[in-house]
Design an enzyme around this catalytic site. Structure first.
Site, PDB file in Angstrom:
ATOM      1  NE  ARG A 211      -2.610  -1.283   3.528  1.00 55.40           N
ATOM      2  CZ  ARG A 211      -2.974  -2.458   4.029  1.00 55.40           C
ATOM      3  NH1 ARG A 211      -3.793  -3.239   3.361  1.00 55.40           N
ATOM      4  NH2 ARG A 211      -2.529  -2.855   5.207  1.00 55.40           N
ATOM      5  CG  PHE A 227     -11.208  -6.972  -5.767  1.00 53.97           C
ATOM      6  CD1 PHE A 227     -12.292  -7.850  -5.752  1.00 53.97           C
ATOM      7  CD2 PHE A 227     -10.491  -6.838  -6.951  1.00 53.97           C
ATOM      8  CE1 PHE A 227     -12.635  -8.578  -6.883  1.00 53.97           C
ATOM      9  CE2 PHE A 227     -10.830  -7.559  -8.087  1.00 53.97           C
ATOM     10  CZ  PHE A 227     -11.903  -8.442  -8.063  1.00 53.97           C
ATOM     11  CG  ASP A 249     -15.175  -4.546  -1.341  1.00 54.60           C
ATOM     12  OD1 ASP A 249     -13.946  -4.776  -1.321  1.00 54.60           O
ATOM     13  OD2 ASP A 249     -16.016  -5.347  -0.862  1.00 54.60           O
ATOM     14  CB  SER A 250     -19.152  -7.351  -3.567  1.00 50.69           C
ATOM     15  OG  SER A 250     -18.169  -8.072  -2.851  1.00 50.69           O
ATOM     16  CG  ASP A 299      -5.555  -6.838  -2.742  1.00 55.96           C
ATOM     17  OD1 ASP A 299      -5.118  -7.997  -2.924  1.00 55.96           O
ATOM     18  OD2 ASP A 299      -5.626  -6.307  -1.615  1.00 55.96           O
ATOM     19  CB  CYS A 339      -3.991 -13.434  -1.669  1.00 50.40           C
ATOM     20  SG  CYS A 339      -5.766 -13.479  -1.793  1.00 50.40           S
TER      21      CYS A 339
HETATM   22  N1  SAH Z   1      -7.001  -4.252  -0.889  1.00 50.49           N
HETATM   23  C1  SAH Z   1      -7.686  -4.445   0.375  1.00 50.49           C
HETATM   24  C2  SAH Z   1      -8.039  -5.900   0.621  1.00 50.49           C
HETATM   25  C3  SAH Z   1      -8.914  -6.545  -0.426  1.00 50.49           C
HETATM   26  S1  SAH Z   1      -9.654  -8.015   0.105  1.00 50.49           S
HETATM   27  C4  SAH Z   1      -6.812  -3.873   1.497  1.00 50.49           C
HETATM   28  O1  SAH Z   1      -5.624  -3.581   1.262  1.00 50.49           O
HETATM   29  O2  SAH Z   1      -7.316  -3.716   2.601  1.00 50.49           O
HETATM   30  C5  SAH Z   1     -10.767  -8.408  -1.159  1.00 50.49           C
HETATM   31  C6  SAH Z   1     -12.065  -7.599  -1.176  1.00 50.49           C
HETATM   32  O3  SAH Z   1     -12.779  -7.981  -2.347  1.00 50.49           O
HETATM   33  C7  SAH Z   1     -13.018  -7.814  -0.024  1.00 50.49           C
HETATM   34  O4  SAH Z   1     -13.310  -6.582   0.577  1.00 50.49           O
HETATM   35  C8  SAH Z   1     -14.308  -8.399  -0.663  1.00 50.49           C
HETATM   36  O5  SAH Z   1     -15.492  -7.853  -0.085  1.00 50.49           O
HETATM   37  C9  SAH Z   1     -14.190  -7.928  -2.075  1.00 50.49           C
HETATM   38  N2  SAH Z   1     -14.806  -8.743  -3.131  1.00 50.49           N
HETATM   39  C10 SAH Z   1     -14.792 -10.077  -3.274  1.00 50.49           C
HETATM   40  N3  SAH Z   1     -15.349 -10.452  -4.450  1.00 50.49           N
HETATM   41  C11 SAH Z   1     -15.728  -9.308  -5.073  1.00 50.49           C
HETATM   42  C12 SAH Z   1     -16.330  -9.005  -6.337  1.00 50.49           C
HETATM   43  N4  SAH Z   1     -16.628  -9.981  -7.183  1.00 50.49           N
HETATM   44  N5  SAH Z   1     -16.547  -7.726  -6.643  1.00 50.49           N
HETATM   45  C13 SAH Z   1     -16.222  -6.721  -5.783  1.00 50.49           C
HETATM   46  N6  SAH Z   1     -15.631  -6.954  -4.592  1.00 50.49           N
HETATM   47  C14 SAH Z   1     -15.385  -8.215  -4.241  1.00 50.49           C
END
Ligand code: SAH
Length: 395
Positions: A211, A227, A249-250, A299, A339
């Site tokens: 980050r 995400f 984000d979802s 991510d 990941c």
């Molecule tokens: N980059 C963030 C962590 C991401 S974790 C950080 O540094 O804190 C992955 C995220 O993707 C989660 O918040 C989850 O809610 C979201 N997610 C999972 N599938 C998704 C989709 N199909 N569309 C949008 N968001 C999604």
């Protein structure tokens, strides 16, 4: 109690790998209970290691020690915990962050144990029979070794618990309960974390260094943070001077925390856009409406939960990366991650190369990223490397 391996199955133990699968075991002398310590012997009766018995898991044994002089008791656990905790002191003392991982399971010689520190609270996951067997001692040792902590909270709700025959379990283990939202510091930024309901133990601590690496690419830029969760990368983009950050984000609760995090750090709300949407759909909408961005972060969650899901996961990674490449202005930057432990670094790079080919763009890798230093990878346990990232310049 003794466990005798099948002939030819001692090599992996001799290479100090901490996992022994059920198929490698010939027989046991005695009937070990859940999480009990056993001696592990080769078919030729050679002593190899001492480990914890997981009766329900395919990973039937997790090794505590390869040294015959080590008795597995509170003293042994204390030495392991102490070593783990002391090598994270610099992160906390340097002001880099007020939250970090103190114990990273197998990599720290404590298979199945995760301990994350958020200010004066610890959040733990007990994910294997051995550490569940020793749970009371571990809790006691943690507050002995860390006299300044206020409480220890359990978030053993990870799916892997089921494979050990364990139910998911959350709640206070010791001391006082953490507040509904904790405020942690990460470099110059502050983040609200919900350790009881958030993902994992509340925050993606493994991405901390990545980050911070984003900020330098963002001055005056239009950034798309896919995400986003609670805004980790999005906030660092704002700190780096981004003109506009769109976060997708979802999860509605994650976006609500993101909104509060923007406010907490005093960034103008107009510089951020929040969209509760599916990233796959959103990227297609952007493509169809010919939107462009200077910086895109991908991510995603773990697409490959098992080896069987690898093909499907590879297609999903390719799909989002191809879409993102098409949305970037020439000279734009892509921060892309996986990941999924089952997708190695080489394969991940091949997937991005495939997306590059289909996109018709020229792409340079300008930096290779991984999990933060408080999530170390032990060389005898390469499976512990799960996070890979590429910073790409796209022409
Ligand atoms: N980059 C963030 C962590 C991401 S974790 C950080 O540094 O804190 C992955 C995220 O993707 C989660 O918040 C989850 O809610 C979201 N997610 C999972 N599938 C998704 C989709 N199909 N569309 C949008 N968001 C999604």
């Amino acid at each position: 109690m003794k466990i005798i391996l099948k002939p030819q199955h001692e090599h992996i133990v001799k290479r100090r790998h901490p996992w022994i699968f059920s198929g490698a075991i010939a027989r046991s002398e005695g009937e070990p209970g859940f999480g009990e310590t056993v001696d592990i012997l080769s078919a030729k009766n050679e002593w190899l290691a001492r480990g914890a018995w997981s009766p329900h898991s395919q990973i039937r044994l997790r090794v505590w020690s390869f040294n015959p002089d080590d008795a597995i008791n509170a003293g042994f656990l204390k030495a392991k915990l102490d070593r783990s905790i002391s090598c994270r002191r610099e992160i906390l003392a340097s002001g880099a962050a007020s939250a970090c991982r103190l114990v990273n399971a197998e990599a720290d010689g404590l298979p199945g144990l995760i301990v994350d520190r958020y200010n004066e609270f610890l959040v733990c996951q007990f994910l294997a029979a051995g550490v569940v067997y020793w749970q009371e001692s571990i809790i006691q040792l943690l507050h002995e070794l860390l006299p300044d902590i206020a409480g220890i909270y359990e978030r053993s709700d990870a799916e892997v618990r089921a494979r050990e025959g364990l139910e998911s379990k959350c709640g206070l283990l010791w001391g006082s309960a953490p507040p509904e939202t904790l405020e942690i510091q990460e470099g110059p930024l502050r983040f609200l974390v919900d350790v009881s309901n958030g993902h994992k133990t509340g925050f993606y601590l493994d991405q901390r260094e990545n980050r911070a690496a984003l900020a330098e690419f963002c001055k005056g830029k239009q950034v798309l943070n896919c995400f986003s969760y609670t805004g980790g990368f999005g906030l660092w983009a704002l700190y780096g001077g981004a003109a506009q950050v769109t976060n997708i984000d979802s999860s509605a609760p994650a976006l609500e925390l993101l909104r509060r995090n923007v406010q907490l750090n005093g960034f103008a709300a107009e510089r951020t856009t929040l969209r509760e949407a599916d990233v796959f759909t959103y990227l297609r909408t952007c493509r169809d409406s010919r939107q462009e961005f200077d910086v895109i972060i991908l991510d995603p969650p773990k697409f490959a939960q098992s080896e069987r899901q690898m093909d499907k996961a590879a297609r999903a990674y390719k799909d989002i990366n191809l879409l993102a490449l098409k949305l970037l202005r020439p000279g734009g930057i892509l921060f892309t991650f996986s990941c999924s432990g089952h997708i190695g670094r080489d394969l991940f790079q091949k997937i991005i190369a495939g997306a590059t080919l289909d996109s018709g763009r020229d792409v340079h890798i300008i930096r290779q990223l991984g999990q933060a230093g408080d999530h170390p990878i032990a060389l005898n346990f390469p499976e512990g490397e799960y996070l890979k990232g590429l910073v790409c310049r796209v022409w």
